[in-house]
Scaffold this motif. Structure first.
Motif, PDB file in Angstrom:
ATOM      1  N   ARG A 193       8.985   7.345  -3.127  1.00 27.12           N
ATOM      2  CA  ARG A 193       7.850   7.052  -2.252  1.00 27.12           C
ATOM      3  C   ARG A 193       8.236   6.987  -0.768  1.00 27.12           C
ATOM      4  O   ARG A 193       7.394   7.181   0.110  1.00 27.12           O
ATOM      5  CB  ARG A 193       7.244   5.690  -2.624  1.00 27.12           C
ATOM      6  CG  ARG A 193       6.864   5.502  -4.073  1.00 27.12           C
ATOM      7  CD  ARG A 193       6.300   4.083  -4.266  1.00 27.12           C
ATOM      8  NE  ARG A 193       5.970   3.810  -5.659  1.00 27.12           N
ATOM      9  CZ  ARG A 193       6.540   2.855  -6.393  1.00 27.12           C
ATOM     10  NH1 ARG A 193       7.480   2.087  -5.864  1.00 27.12           N
ATOM     11  NH2 ARG A 193       6.171   2.655  -7.640  1.00 27.12           N
ATOM     12  N   TYR A 202       3.068  13.045  -3.390  1.00 30.40           N
ATOM     13  CA  TYR A 202       4.100  12.911  -4.419  1.00 30.40           C
ATOM     14  C   TYR A 202       4.280  14.215  -5.201  1.00 30.40           C
ATOM     15  O   TYR A 202       5.408  14.588  -5.545  1.00 30.40           O
ATOM     16  CB  TYR A 202       3.760  11.766  -5.371  1.00 30.40           C
ATOM     17  CG  TYR A 202       3.838  10.386  -4.738  1.00 30.40           C
ATOM     18  CD1 TYR A 202       4.418  10.186  -3.484  1.00 30.40           C
ATOM     19  CD2 TYR A 202       3.320   9.278  -5.394  1.00 30.40           C
ATOM     20  CE1 TYR A 202       4.477   8.941  -2.909  1.00 30.40           C
ATOM     21  CE2 TYR A 202       3.372   8.013  -4.833  1.00 30.40           C
ATOM     22  CZ  TYR A 202       3.946   7.842  -3.587  1.00 30.40           C
ATOM     23  OH  TYR A 202       3.999   6.593  -3.024  1.00 30.40           O
ATOM     24  N   TYR A 214      -4.324  11.019  -0.897  1.00 30.12           N
ATOM     25  CA  TYR A 214      -3.201  11.501  -0.072  1.00 30.12           C
ATOM     26  C   TYR A 214      -1.872  11.204  -0.753  1.00 30.12           C
ATOM     27  O   TYR A 214      -0.977  12.060  -0.810  1.00 30.12           O
ATOM     28  CB  TYR A 214      -3.253  10.851   1.307  1.00 30.12           C
ATOM     29  CG  TYR A 214      -2.094  11.212   2.196  1.00 30.12           C
ATOM     30  CD1 TYR A 214      -2.149  12.320   3.037  1.00 30.12           C
ATOM     31  CD2 TYR A 214      -0.916  10.457   2.192  1.00 30.12           C
ATOM     32  CE1 TYR A 214      -1.079  12.666   3.839  1.00 30.12           C
ATOM     33  CE2 TYR A 214       0.160  10.789   2.990  1.00 30.12           C
ATOM     34  CZ  TYR A 214       0.077  11.895   3.816  1.00 30.12           C
ATOM     35  OH  TYR A 214       1.141  12.233   4.599  1.00 30.12           O
ATOM     36  N   ARG A 215      -1.742   9.968  -1.268  1.00 27.33           N
ATOM     37  CA  ARG A 215      -0.510   9.568  -1.943  1.00 27.33           C
ATOM     38  C   ARG A 215      -0.185  10.510  -3.094  1.00 27.33           C
ATOM     39  O   ARG A 215       0.938  11.016  -3.203  1.00 27.33           O
ATOM     40  CB  ARG A 215      -0.667   8.146  -2.482  1.00 27.33           C
ATOM     41  CG  ARG A 215       0.556   7.619  -3.226  1.00 27.33           C
ATOM     42  CD  ARG A 215       0.188   6.441  -4.118  1.00 27.33           C
ATOM     43  NE  ARG A 215      -0.652   6.869  -5.236  1.00 27.33           N
ATOM     44  CZ  ARG A 215      -1.188   6.030  -6.121  1.00 27.33           C
ATOM     45  NH1 ARG A 215      -1.024   4.730  -5.980  1.00 27.33           N
ATOM     46  NH2 ARG A 215      -1.931   6.494  -7.122  1.00 27.33           N
ATOM     47  N   ASN A 216      -1.167  10.788  -3.961  1.00 26.27           N
ATOM     48  CA  ASN A 216      -0.919  11.632  -5.122  1.00 26.27           C
ATOM     49  C   ASN A 216      -0.537  13.054  -4.720  1.00 26.27           C
ATOM     50  O   ASN A 216       0.367  13.665  -5.300  1.00 26.27           O
ATOM     51  CB  ASN A 216      -2.156  11.647  -6.024  1.00 26.27           C
ATOM     52  CG  ASN A 216      -2.440  10.279  -6.631  1.00 26.27           C
ATOM     53  OD1 ASN A 216      -1.569   9.409  -6.644  1.00 26.27           O
ATOM     54  ND2 ASN A 216      -3.651  10.091  -7.128  1.00 26.27           N
ATOM     55  N   MET A 255      -0.436  -1.196  -1.040  1.00 24.18           N
ATOM     56  CA  MET A 255      -1.100  -0.394  -2.070  1.00 24.18           C
ATOM     57  C   MET A 255      -0.888  -0.979  -3.472  1.00 24.18           C
ATOM     58  O   MET A 255      -1.771  -0.914  -4.322  1.00 24.18           O
ATOM     59  CB  MET A 255      -0.614   1.059  -2.009  1.00 24.18           C
ATOM     60  CG  MET A 255      -1.187   1.837  -0.845  1.00 24.18           C
ATOM     61  SD  MET A 255      -0.796   3.606  -0.922  1.00 24.18           S
ATOM     62  CE  MET A 255       0.919   3.596  -0.436  1.00 24.18           C
ATOM     63  N   ILE A 259       7.282   9.134   2.334  1.00 28.32           N
ATOM     64  CA  ILE A 259       5.860   9.175   2.681  1.00 28.32           C
ATOM     65  C   ILE A 259       5.377   7.836   3.220  1.00 28.32           C
ATOM     66  O   ILE A 259       4.631   7.783   4.199  1.00 28.32           O
ATOM     67  CB  ILE A 259       5.016   9.562   1.441  1.00 28.32           C
ATOM     68  CG1 ILE A 259       5.627  10.763   0.697  1.00 28.32           C
ATOM     69  CG2 ILE A 259       3.575   9.833   1.845  1.00 28.32           C
ATOM     70  CD1 ILE A 259       5.735  12.016   1.515  1.00 28.32           C
ATOM     71  N   PHE A 260       5.809   6.738   2.592  1.00 28.53           N
ATOM     72  CA  PHE A 260       5.334   5.404   2.955  1.00 28.53           C
ATOM     73  C   PHE A 260       6.513   4.453   3.137  1.00 28.53           C
ATOM     74  O   PHE A 260       7.495   4.509   2.399  1.00 28.53           O
ATOM     75  CB  PHE A 260       4.429   4.833   1.859  1.00 28.53           C
ATOM     76  CG  PHE A 260       3.208   5.657   1.561  1.00 28.53           C
ATOM     77  CD1 PHE A 260       2.154   5.710   2.463  1.00 28.53           C
ATOM     78  CD2 PHE A 260       3.110   6.380   0.387  1.00 28.53           C
ATOM     79  CE1 PHE A 260       1.026   6.474   2.197  1.00 28.53           C
ATOM     80  CE2 PHE A 260       1.978   7.133   0.097  1.00 28.53           C
ATOM     81  CZ  PHE A 260       0.939   7.188   1.010  1.00 28.53           C
ATOM     82  N   ILE A 262       3.675   0.498   0.935  1.00 28.17           N
ATOM     83  CA  ILE A 262       3.824   0.496  -0.521  1.00 28.17           C
ATOM     84  C   ILE A 262       3.374  -0.841  -1.102  1.00 28.17           C
ATOM     85  O   ILE A 262       2.669  -0.901  -2.115  1.00 28.17           O
ATOM     86  CB  ILE A 262       5.283   0.804  -0.907  1.00 28.17           C
ATOM     87  CG1 ILE A 262       5.632   2.253  -0.540  1.00 28.17           C
ATOM     88  CG2 ILE A 262       5.521   0.567  -2.394  1.00 28.17           C
ATOM     89  CD1 ILE A 262       7.112   2.572  -0.626  1.00 28.17           C
TER      90      ILE A 262
END
Length: 316
Positions: free
Chosen positions: A225, A300, A295-297, A237, A228-229, A234
């Motif tokens: 992760r 990843y 966006y997260r998905n 979320m 990205i974050f 994290i």
């Protein structure tokens, strides 16, 4: 805006920083302990750039840009004489830093910004060797500097605010990102990096897992992760109440090592649980949660595709 820049210390880190700044269109002057060392490192940087272009790591034409913008100076004093910004990248020894910073201060313009690439030494301790110390700060690039996008900017107590702004603008002009942190032991980057490494070594020493298995877990779980974050995004979320519960679980085995951070428990007590409540460490509005998860998905999946395309690292 084009600047005249001096890099004092033309080794692996200093040379990489010189490449970054020269490719951004600045006139960069290299210097080292002798003209012979500087000339050899200059040639290494030119040859290296050809390899980087061939591998698709530098854009086409980069070698020609470096030949135009990268210059060899016979001495430190010659390199810094007309510089707007000077980056010191000599060995991590305070006495050596003091000596070179005094030489830089004696030869540079009074308004020239002086940065240090130190990763460990107090900026305030180094500032005592600098004339007009308000123009001195840490500008810490990471290895390998041509390819790592983040730069740690560390003012000391006496650094002028406009110097921080000007130094950041120069770094931003190369396409890199900056974060400003206080002049404390380890700054931020290394405090976090070594905290993780310390816990990893504890797990190996306790026989919980092998170094290879720990590396696998870091790469493929929470570490996956991190490009990205950051840790606060994290946590927001995941839910700060979840984090609070996990700390309590960890405390059953390690009550002191995993004491619940007060800043976390205070947020939970106030009902600020992260994105699901619209308030947490980053205060992301709850109505943005769906977009954030989408966006997260996507990120990843893209990260995994990149890793698949690259193939496994040649560690074995």
């Amino acid at each position: 805006m084009t600047h005249t820049i001096a890099i004092v210390g033309s080794g692996y880190m200093g040379g990489g920083i010189a490449q970054v700044l020269a490719l951004a269109g600045n006139h960069v002057y290299l210097s080292d302990v002798s003209l012979d060392v500087t000339e050899k490192n200059y040639q290494r940087l030119i040859d290296e750039s050809k390899d980087f272009v061939a591998a698709g790591l530098f854009p086409e034409g980069s070698t020609e840009i470096l030949k135009t913008n990268l210059h060899v100076a016979a001495t430190v004093e010659e390199a810094v004489a007309n510089a707007d910004f000077i980056e010191e990248a000599v060995p991590e020894v305070l006495a050596i830093k003091h000596d070179i910073l005094a030489r830089i201060s004696g030869a540079a313009r009074a308004d020239a910004i002086i940065g240090s690439n130190t990763s460990t030494i107090s900026i305030g301790d180094m500032a005592t060797a600098v004339t007009n110390p308000e123009r001195f700060l840490g500008v810490h690039f990471s290895n390998p500097s041509p390819f790592i996008p983040g730069v740690e900017v560390i003012p000391h107590a006496g650094t002028a605010a406009d110097v921080v702004d000007r130094a950041r603008a120069i770094v931003h002009s190369t396409g890199k990102q900056t974060a400003v942190v206080k002049d404390v032991t380890g700054f931020v980057l290394n405090r976090l990096q070594y905290a993780l490494f310390h816990e990893a070594t504890q797990l190996v020493e306790e026989g919980v897992a092998t170094p290879d298995d720990i590396d696998t877990l870091v790469r493929t779980t929470f570490g996956f992760r991190l490009p990205i974050f950051g840790p606060f995004a994290i946590a927001d979320m995941a839910g700060l109440d979840v984090y609070n519960f996990c700390y309590k679980s960890l405390q059953t085995g390690f009550p002191e090592r995993f004491a619940t951070p007060k800043i976390l428990s205070d947020l939970v007590d106030a009902g600020k649980l992260g994105t699901k409540s619209g308030a947490g460490f980053l205060d992301v509005p709850a109505e943005r949660t769906a977009d954030l998860i989408a966006y997260r998905n996507k990120a990843y999946v893209a990260m995994q595709k990149l890793i698949d395309d690259l193939g496994p690292a040649p560690l074995h």
